[in-house]
Design a protein around this motif. Structure first.
Motif, PDB file in Angstrom:
ATOM      1  N   PHE A   5      -6.099   3.518  -9.789  1.00  7.37           N
ATOM      2  CA  PHE A   5      -5.025   4.424  -9.422  1.00  7.37           C
ATOM      3  C   PHE A   5      -3.705   3.718  -9.702  1.00  7.37           C
ATOM      4  CE2 PHE A   5      -6.241   2.044  -5.676  1.00  7.37           C
ATOM      5  CZ  PHE A   5      -5.037   1.617  -5.142  1.00  7.37           C
ATOM      6  N   LYS A   6      -2.646   4.498  -9.786  1.00  8.05           N
ATOM      7  CA  LYS A   6      -1.308   3.953 -10.047  1.00  8.05           C
ATOM      8  C   LYS A   6      -0.740   3.419  -8.736  1.00  8.05           C
ATOM      9  CE  LYS A   6       3.086   5.294 -12.207  1.00  8.05           C
ATOM     10  NZ  LYS A   6       3.909   4.457 -11.429  1.00  8.05           N
ATOM     11  N   MET A  23      -8.094  -1.396  -5.934  1.00  7.33           N
ATOM     12  CA  MET A  23      -8.116  -1.296  -4.480  1.00  7.33           C
ATOM     13  C   MET A  23      -6.917  -2.042  -3.916  1.00  7.33           C
ATOM     14  SD  MET A  23     -11.134  -2.369  -1.834  1.00  7.33           S
ATOM     15  CE  MET A  23     -10.677  -3.979  -1.257  1.00  7.33           C
ATOM     16  N   ILE A  24      -6.409  -1.565  -2.787  1.00  9.65           N
ATOM     17  CA  ILE A  24      -5.405  -2.311  -2.043  1.00  9.65           C
ATOM     18  C   ILE A  24      -5.797  -2.314  -0.572  1.00  9.65           C
ATOM     19  CG2 ILE A  24      -3.481  -1.861  -3.617  1.00  9.65           C
ATOM     20  CD1 ILE A  24      -2.465   0.207  -1.550  1.00  9.65           C
ATOM     21  N   GLY A  38      -8.988   8.090  -5.235  1.00  7.47           N
ATOM     22  CA  GLY A  38      -9.566   9.261  -4.584  1.00  7.47           C
ATOM     23  C   GLY A  38      -9.342   9.305  -3.082  1.00  7.47           C
ATOM     24  N   HIS A  39      -8.567   8.355  -2.540  1.00  6.54           N
ATOM     25  CA  HIS A  39      -8.310   8.318  -1.096  1.00  6.54           C
ATOM     26  C   HIS A  39      -7.613   9.595  -0.648  1.00  6.54           C
ATOM     27  CE1 HIS A  39      -6.802   6.975   2.802  1.00  6.54           C
ATOM     28  NE2 HIS A  39      -7.576   5.915   2.695  1.00  6.54           N
ATOM     29  N   GLU A  40      -7.912  10.008   0.546  1.00 10.49           N
ATOM     30  CA  GLU A  40      -7.264  11.185   1.123  1.00 10.49           C
ATOM     31  C   GLU A  40      -5.752  10.970   1.205  1.00 10.49           C
ATOM     32  OE1 GLU A  40      -7.155  13.160   5.532  1.00 10.49           O
ATOM     33  OE2 GLU A  40      -9.113  12.616   4.732  1.00 10.49           O
ATOM     34  N   VAL A  76      -0.360   5.442  -5.259  1.00  9.86           N
ATOM     35  CA  VAL A  76       0.133   4.934  -3.985  1.00  9.86           C
ATOM     36  C   VAL A  76       1.538   4.392  -4.226  1.00  9.86           C
ATOM     37  CG1 VAL A  76      -0.174   3.203  -2.169  1.00  9.86           C
ATOM     38  CG2 VAL A  76      -2.177   4.347  -3.151  1.00  9.86           C
ATOM     39  N   ILE A  77       2.447   4.757  -3.342  1.00  9.17           N
ATOM     40  CA  ILE A  77       3.804   4.221  -3.384  1.00  9.17           C
ATOM     41  C   ILE A  77       4.046   3.521  -2.051  1.00  9.17           C
ATOM     42  CG2 ILE A  77       6.260   4.722  -3.548  1.00  9.17           C
ATOM     43  CD1 ILE A  77       5.474   7.297  -5.081  1.00  9.17           C
TER      44      ILE A  77
END
Length: 134
Positions: A5-6, A23-24, A38-40, A76-77
């Protein structure tokens, strides 16, 4: 290979990180949050601590201070007051900041001054903890 993911990490003084991640793990008010593709969708507060970023199977650690994170399934930001790679941290400066904050904690302060001092102590201790890991 894991889905990616970005990820954007924005500090108050610079656009700290812009890239992909598998992953973070980030520090939240009620514990650590692990995020994968794909996290909510959610928005959460970020507290002073470390963000662990997994990129191409390699773990990278970032020291962050307070802020928030916007999590979506494909990006994710993270917006924080400060973000630093361990090698960017000046250990002597962090030790002096810790000593100053500890001295201020021993003095009588207003509630506002106390919270500012507590935040400064937390940032200094976080920097020292992260540099001691490497």
């Amino acid at each position: 290979m894991a889905d990616k993911f970005k990820l954007d990490i924005i500090a108050s003084d610079r656009h700290f990180y812009n890239g992909e991640a598998e992953m973070i793990v980030l520090p939240g008010i009620d514990g650590e949050y692990g995020v994968m593709s794909g996290h909510e969708a959610m928005i959460t507060a970020v507290v002073t601590g470390e963000v662990d970023i997994t990129v191409d199977g390699e773990l990278k650690t970032v020291a962050v201070s307070e802020g928030f994170a916007e999590i979506k399934p494909d990006n994710v930001i993270i917006i924080v007051d400060s973000a630093e790679w361990p090698e960017e941290i000046d250990i002597k400066r962090a030790e002096r900041a810790k000593e100053r904050a500890e001295e201020r904690m021993r003095q009588e302060q207003s509630i506002l001054e106390y919270y500012h001092t507590q935040a400064a102590l937390s940032r200094a201790m976080n920097r020292l903890r992260i540099t001691n890991k490497f």
